[in-house]
Design a protein around this motif. Structure first.
Motif, PDB file in Angstrom:
ATOM      1  N   GLU A  67      -8.519  -4.355   3.800  1.00 14.90           N
ATOM      2  CA  GLU A  67      -7.626  -5.768   3.821  1.00 14.90           C
ATOM      3  C   GLU A  67      -6.140  -5.312   3.698  1.00 14.90           C
ATOM      4  O   GLU A  67      -5.369  -5.623   4.307  1.00 14.90           O
ATOM      5  N   LEU A  68      -5.838  -4.269   2.856  1.00 12.92           N
ATOM      6  CA  LEU A  68      -4.520  -3.959   2.751  1.00 12.92           C
ATOM      7  C   LEU A  68      -3.807  -3.278   3.908  1.00 12.92           C
ATOM      8  O   LEU A  68      -2.766  -3.746   4.097  1.00 12.92           O
ATOM      9  N   LYS A  69      -4.353  -2.711   4.974  1.00 15.84           N
ATOM     10  CA  LYS A  69      -4.075  -1.905   6.300  1.00 15.84           C
ATOM     11  C   LYS A  69      -3.624  -3.358   6.958  1.00 15.84           C
ATOM     12  O   LYS A  69      -2.915  -2.882   7.869  1.00 15.84           O
ATOM     13  N   THR A  70      -4.049  -4.698   6.738  1.00  9.48           N
ATOM     14  CA  THR A  70      -3.589  -5.635   7.872  1.00  9.48           C
ATOM     15  C   THR A  70      -2.226  -6.589   6.862  1.00  9.48           C
ATOM     16  O   THR A  70      -1.911  -7.477   7.502  1.00  9.48           O
ATOM     17  N   LEU A  71      -1.865  -5.796   5.680  1.00  8.59           N
ATOM     18  CA  LEU A  71      -1.081  -6.710   4.945  1.00  8.59           C
ATOM     19  C   LEU A  71       0.485  -5.989   4.816  1.00  8.59           C
ATOM     20  O   LEU A  71       0.977  -6.409   3.868  1.00  8.59           O
TER      21      LEU A  71
END
Length: 251
Positions: A67-71
């Motif tokens: 999820e962090l990779k998309t944020l």
């Protein structure tokens, strides 16, 4: 006479071939100019999206790596305490100053003083994990934490920052010198290993700045946008070469 007619025919064929071959130059430059128009639209939209992310209402920090990779560039709110004993230094860095950078755009040298960005492990009391926080910029003479004890916050704090991902080393950028704590680019896995934290990294915003401490808000969201120059160049060449073609073959 037959030989003469044949030679004239061959000359006309060559002129016709050259005529249409040279027409490729204005056609190609027109195409390149139009492509740059589309590239400029894309770049402006990308800059707008980045700016909206960095000004959006902050959300709670998720710990799911996928999820962090998309944020990246998304604002997060965290609460916890700094561990100043394990600071990392990304250097050389200059203070993010959009007005100065706009004034000096195109110059070969910058008047900005160089220093470092101070990255400090931050234990999130609400999440129970330690992450990495780029507290911001300090000048070279303030890299040593003993010179800025006033800014070494000990109490629990709440801060807002933007998510940053690991970055690949660019050409000519030195390798990170982990032994001397000199970091030249963000390698989250190596930084996490060096500090015993999770490979989660945020840039603290300017509001996190405390007297005597690093200056927050060191996230560059501006992107190089020189497409207008390319548009003028390619369309200018198209007009010039079209005029030359017209004068030679049509007029």
């Amino acid at each position: 006479r037959q030989c003469s007619s044949s030679a004239v025919g061959e000359q006309k064929a060559e002129d016709s071939f050259l005529k249409w071959l040279l027409l490729l130059i204005p056609a190609t430059t027109f195409g390149l100019g139009t492509w740059q128009v589309q590239r400029r639209k894309w770049k402006l939209k990308l800059i707008e999206d980045l700016q909206s992310l960095t000004t959006a209402e902050p959300i709670s920090l998720p710990l799911d790596p996928m999820e962090l990779k998309t944020l990246e560039y998304r604002r997060m709110r965290v609460r916890g305490r700094f561990d100043h004993s394990r600071e990392l230094y990304i250097l050389p860095r200059s203070l993010v100053d959009p007005e100065r950078e706009a004034r000096e755009a195109g110059r070969l040298a910058s008047s900005a003083e160089t220093g470092a960005n101070v990255v400090t492990p931050f234990y999130c009391t609400d999440l129970g994990v330690t992450i990495l926080v780029n507290r911001g910029y300090v000048p070279r003479q303030k890299i040593d934490p003993r010179t800025r004890q006033k800014g070494q916050v000990a109490e629990e704090v709440e801060l807002v920052g933007v998510v940053r991902l690991t970055e690949a080393r660019k050409p000519f950028v030195p390798q990170n010198d982990t032994g001397n704590n000199h970091w030249h680019y963000r390698d989250l896995e190596a930084m996490a290993k060096a500090t015993g934290s999770e490979p989660v990294f945020i840039d603290a915003d300017f509001a996190s700045t405390v007297p005597g401490g690093p200056i927050g808000g060191q996230t560059r969201v501006t992107l190089r946008n020189e497409h207008m120059q390319y548009i003028v160049t390619w369309y200018g060449l198209c007009i010039a070469t079209s005029y030359m073609w017209y004068m030679k073959f049509i007029r």
